[in-house]
Design a protein around this motif. Sequence first.
Motif, PDB file in Angstrom:
ATOM      1  N   LEU A   1       0.838  -1.200   0.000  1.00 52.34           N
ATOM      2  CA  LEU A   1       0.000   0.000   0.000  1.00 52.34           C
ATOM      3  C   LEU A   1       0.872   1.248   0.000  1.00 52.34           C
ATOM      4  N   PRO A   2       0.290   2.417  -0.255  1.00 52.81           N
ATOM      5  CA  PRO A   2       1.088   3.645  -0.222  1.00 52.81           C
ATOM      6  C   PRO A   2       1.836   3.835   1.097  1.00 52.81           C
ATOM      7  N   GLU A   3       1.239   3.370   2.203  1.00 54.37           N
ATOM      8  CA  GLU A   3       1.881   3.560   3.513  1.00 54.37           C
ATOM      9  C   GLU A   3       2.790   2.409   3.909  1.00 54.37           C
ATOM     10  N   GLY A   4       2.881   1.371   3.075  1.00 52.60           N
ATOM     11  CA  GLY A   4       3.768   0.259   3.391  1.00 52.60           C
ATOM     12  C   GLY A   4       3.119  -1.088   3.136  1.00 52.60           C
ATOM     13  N   LEU A   5       3.757  -2.154   3.612  1.00 55.25           N
ATOM     14  CA  LEU A   5       3.307  -3.515   3.368  1.00 55.25           C
ATOM     15  C   LEU A   5       2.283  -3.927   4.427  1.00 55.25           C
ATOM     16  N   LEU A   6       1.117  -4.407   3.980  1.00 47.92           N
ATOM     17  CA  LEU A   6       0.062  -4.874   4.873  1.00 47.92           C
ATOM     18  C   LEU A   6      -0.008  -6.397   4.811  1.00 47.92           C
ATOM     19  N   PRO A   7       0.363  -7.118   5.883  1.00 50.42           N
ATOM     20  CA  PRO A   7       0.212  -8.585   5.883  1.00 50.42           C
ATOM     21  C   PRO A   7      -1.265  -8.970   5.827  1.00 50.42           C
ATOM     22  N   LEU A   8      -1.582  -9.999   5.057  1.00 49.63           N
ATOM     23  CA  LEU A   8      -2.948 -10.507   4.959  1.00 49.63           C
ATOM     24  C   LEU A   8      -3.071 -11.892   5.561  1.00 49.63           C
ATOM     25  N   VAL A   9      -1.960 -12.409   6.102  1.00 52.43           N
ATOM     26  CA  VAL A   9      -1.957 -13.695   6.802  1.00 52.43           C
ATOM     27  C   VAL A   9      -1.145 -13.528   8.089  1.00 52.43           C
ATOM     28  N   PRO A  10      -1.425 -14.355   9.097  1.00 57.19           N
ATOM     29  CA  PRO A  10      -0.575 -14.320  10.295  1.00 57.19           C
ATOM     30  C   PRO A  10       0.834 -14.807   9.965  1.00 57.19           C
ATOM     31  N   ARG A  11       1.817 -14.313  10.697  1.00 56.00           N
ATOM     32  CA  ARG A  11       3.200 -14.797  10.588  1.00 56.00           C
ATOM     33  C   ARG A  11       3.710 -14.735   9.141  1.00 56.00           C
ATOM     34  N   LEU A  12       3.482 -13.591   8.519  1.00 50.94           N
ATOM     35  CA  LEU A  12       3.889 -13.420   7.124  1.00 50.94           C
ATOM     36  C   LEU A  12       5.366 -13.727   6.924  1.00 50.94           C
ATOM     37  N   MET A  13       6.207 -13.285   7.840  1.00 45.02           N
ATOM     38  CA  MET A  13       7.651 -13.439   7.651  1.00 45.02           C
ATOM     39  C   MET A  13       8.113 -14.885   7.782  1.00 45.02           C
ATOM     40  N   HIS A  14       7.191 -15.793   8.162  1.00 44.58           N
ATOM     41  CA  HIS A  14       7.534 -17.215   8.222  1.00 44.58           C
ATOM     42  C   HIS A  14       7.100 -17.956   6.959  1.00 44.58           C
ATOM     43  N   GLU A  15       6.470 -17.248   6.024  1.00 43.19           N
ATOM     44  CA  GLU A  15       6.031 -17.881   4.778  1.00 43.19           C
ATOM     45  C   GLU A  15       7.236 -18.357   3.968  1.00 43.19           C
ATOM     46  N   PRO A  16       7.223 -19.593   3.462  1.00 44.82           N
ATOM     47  CA  PRO A  16       8.304 -20.040   2.579  1.00 44.82           C
ATOM     48  C   PRO A  16       8.426 -19.117   1.363  1.00 44.82           C
ATOM     49  N   GLY A  17       9.641 -18.660   1.111  1.00 46.53           N
ATOM     50  CA  GLY A  17       9.888 -17.832  -0.063  1.00 46.53           C
ATOM     51  C   GLY A  17       9.595 -16.353   0.101  1.00 46.53           C
ATOM     52  N   ILE A  18       9.244 -15.919   1.316  1.00 48.20           N
ATOM     53  CA  ILE A  18       8.847 -14.517   1.480  1.00 48.20           C
ATOM     54  C   ILE A  18      10.018 -13.571   1.231  1.00 48.20           C
ATOM     55  N   ASP A  19      11.229 -13.967   1.585  1.00 45.14           N
ATOM     56  CA  ASP A  19      12.380 -13.080   1.372  1.00 45.14           C
ATOM     57  C   ASP A  19      12.586 -12.801  -0.109  1.00 45.14           C
ATOM     58  N   ALA A  20      12.460 -13.843  -0.940  1.00 46.71           N
ATOM     59  CA  ALA A  20      12.628 -13.651  -2.381  1.00 46.71           C
ATOM     60  C   ALA A  20      11.546 -12.740  -2.933  1.00 46.71           C
ATOM     61  N   ALA A  21      10.318 -12.881  -2.443  1.00 50.68           N
ATOM     62  CA  ALA A  21       9.226 -12.035  -2.919  1.00 50.68           C
ATOM     63  C   ALA A  21       9.434 -10.579  -2.501  1.00 50.68           C
ATOM     64  N   LEU A  22       9.895 -10.365  -1.281  1.00 44.90           N
ATOM     65  CA  LEU A  22      10.145  -8.992  -0.822  1.00 44.90           C
ATOM     66  C   LEU A  22      11.313  -8.376  -1.578  1.00 44.90           C
ATOM     67  N   ASP A  23      12.289  -9.195  -1.949  1.00 40.92           N
ATOM     68  CA  ASP A  23      13.387  -8.687  -2.775  1.00 40.92           C
ATOM     69  C   ASP A  23      12.861  -8.192  -4.117  1.00 40.92           C
ATOM     70  N   VAL A  24      11.875  -8.910  -4.672  1.00 42.29           N
ATOM     71  CA  VAL A  24      11.266  -8.473  -5.932  1.00 42.29           C
ATOM     72  C   VAL A  24      10.603  -7.114  -5.750  1.00 42.29           C
ATOM     73  N   LEU A  25       9.847  -6.955  -4.665  1.00 45.78           N
ATOM     74  CA  LEU A  25       9.191  -5.673  -4.416  1.00 45.78           C
ATOM     75  C   LEU A  25      10.206  -4.534  -4.361  1.00 45.78           C
ATOM     76  N   ASP A  26      11.357  -4.806  -3.777  1.00 52.59           N
ATOM     77  CA  ASP A  26      12.387  -3.767  -3.676  1.00 52.59           C
ATOM     78  C   ASP A  26      12.918  -3.341  -5.034  1.00 52.59           C
ATOM     79  N   THR A  27      12.834  -4.243  -6.039  1.00 57.69           N
ATOM     80  CA  THR A  27      13.370  -3.906  -7.358  1.00 57.69           C
ATOM     81  C   THR A  27      12.350  -3.207  -8.248  1.00 57.69           C
TER      82      THR A  27
END
Length: 266
Positions: free
Chosen positions: A53-79
């Motif tokens: 969102l304009p104000e930042g990332l809104l998790p839509l599931v509990p424990r988002l940072m424990h999702e398999p592959g989340i680091d790779a997806a966040l790296d994509v957002l950064d690019t």
Amino acid sequence: MPIPDATLVNTPDIEVWPGGLLRARSNRDARALSRAYHVLRRKRDGRYLAAELPEGLLPLVPRLMHEPGIDAALDVLDTLDAHPRRRPHRYSELPLDRLHERLHSLGLDDGYGAGTGLPLVAEPERLALAGFDRYRRPLWLLQPAARAWSHLRQAALRDDVVLEAISGYRSHDYQLGIFERKLARGLGVAEILTVNAAPGYSEHHSGRALDIGTPGEPAAEESFENTDAFAWLRGNAGSHGFVMSYPRDNPHGIVYEPWHWCWAPA
């Protein structure tokens, strides 16, 4: 809201979708998706994981940072930046290293590819929005295949023929889900393989293939061969780079599919 970037970015576990394309499944999703620049969606089951969102990332599931592959997806957002037209469309592919585990779960090994003559097909890292299919779902294809599909449809319309996309890109996980649902209905793997390629062997994984229909004709039925649309494709699709992959008595053991066409320019 306007779509900021009509590109789907793949990671092994998570898809990064542009905002404005996904359908909300709850009131909370609706509020988030209506404002999202991008949405992270789990490939295995289509679950929405987070919205940018304009104000930042809104998790839509509990424990988002424990999702398999989340680091790779966040790296994509950064690019991703605010000027997608300035960013080149890359054609790199995702690795195939986890696919063998999926195949083994179905009792398949490398002998399947050798026996059918079908190659393993990697998923593209990026796919372009090629419009929408018959069911108003976003249609994803490789960028040049999307362009060729647009030209094919326009050429058909000039001859008073309407072509509809039934489906385009499918992930390995999506194809595995087809098998799991049919197995749950009591079908055997061998029976399913006469209609569906094994996960990793479908041309739909490549972003080059799509199933084509025409109004008033049921999707993915052999009766499509009796339509004006099929006759037009037989005479004109080749000049746009499309070929029918599975004619009658094809060497891969796949049933006759007059609706399945792949962009494979010479």
